[in-house]
Write an enzyme that holds these catalytic residues in place. Sequence first.
Site, short mmCIF file in Angstrom:
data_model
loop_
_atom_site.label_atom_id
_atom_site.label_comp_id
_atom_site.label_asym_id
_atom_site.label_seq_id
_atom_site.Cartn_x
_atom_site.Cartn_y
_atom_site.Cartn_z
CG HIS A 1 20.40 10.94 33.14
ND1 HIS A 1 20.09 9.78 33.87
CD2 HIS A 1 21.75 11.16 33.25
CE1 HIS A 1 21.11 9.17 34.46
NE2 HIS A 1 22.05 10.05 33.99
CE LYS B 1 13.15 11.33 31.63
NZ LYS B 1 14.49 11.43 32.63
CE1 TYR C 1 13.30 7.69 35.30
CE2 TYR C 1 13.34 5.20 35.79
CZ TYR C 1 13.85 6.59 35.73
OH TYR C 1 14.95 6.52 36.71
CG ASP D 1 24.87 9.43 36.07
OD1 ASP D 1 24.89 9.68 34.61
OD2 ASP D 1 24.25 8.76 36.66
#
Length: 177
Positions: free
Chosen positions: A62, A72, A132, A168
């Site tokens: 992603h 991130k 995250y 996905d």
Amino acid sequence: MIFQEVGLSGAFAIDLERREDERGFFARTWCAKEFLAKGLDAQLVQCNLSYTRLRGTIRGMHYQVSPAAEAKLVRCTRGAVYDVIVDLRRESPTYRRWFAVVLSSENYKMLYVPKDFAHGFQTLTDDAEVAYQMSEAYAPEYARGFRWNDAAFGIDWPESVRMISDRDRTYDDFVER
């Protein structure tokens, strides 16, 4: 925090600098000043938590495109994951290269993922939890992805895939932006 370059421009594995005594240890997991000193994005606007039940599950790959591209900081707070990043910056000398590291609740390692990188992971344990910190809020209209086994990258996953979402699994091959 101890920043280690990982071979992809701007990406870092980060070990905690632990201060230990008879009680256990204390360590900093975030410091804007230290991130800025390394030239990294120190803006923090959103924190997320992902929980995955089964070992062998893949989440990814992603990323978000501009104007919502996000940096991130990722760490595994329970269990273990094989965390993978791919440099998607066309102007980068490490364009289309990938890097992977095991993040676990035992090694306390973190991974800094720069903007314009794809990110995903495979769980190495049941009941894995990943935290995250992001520089941008999630914006579904800018969300993108590519298949975990896209031949353009040749990512070497450590285990057979036991579970993956329909989204996905059915992403198209990577398309140059």
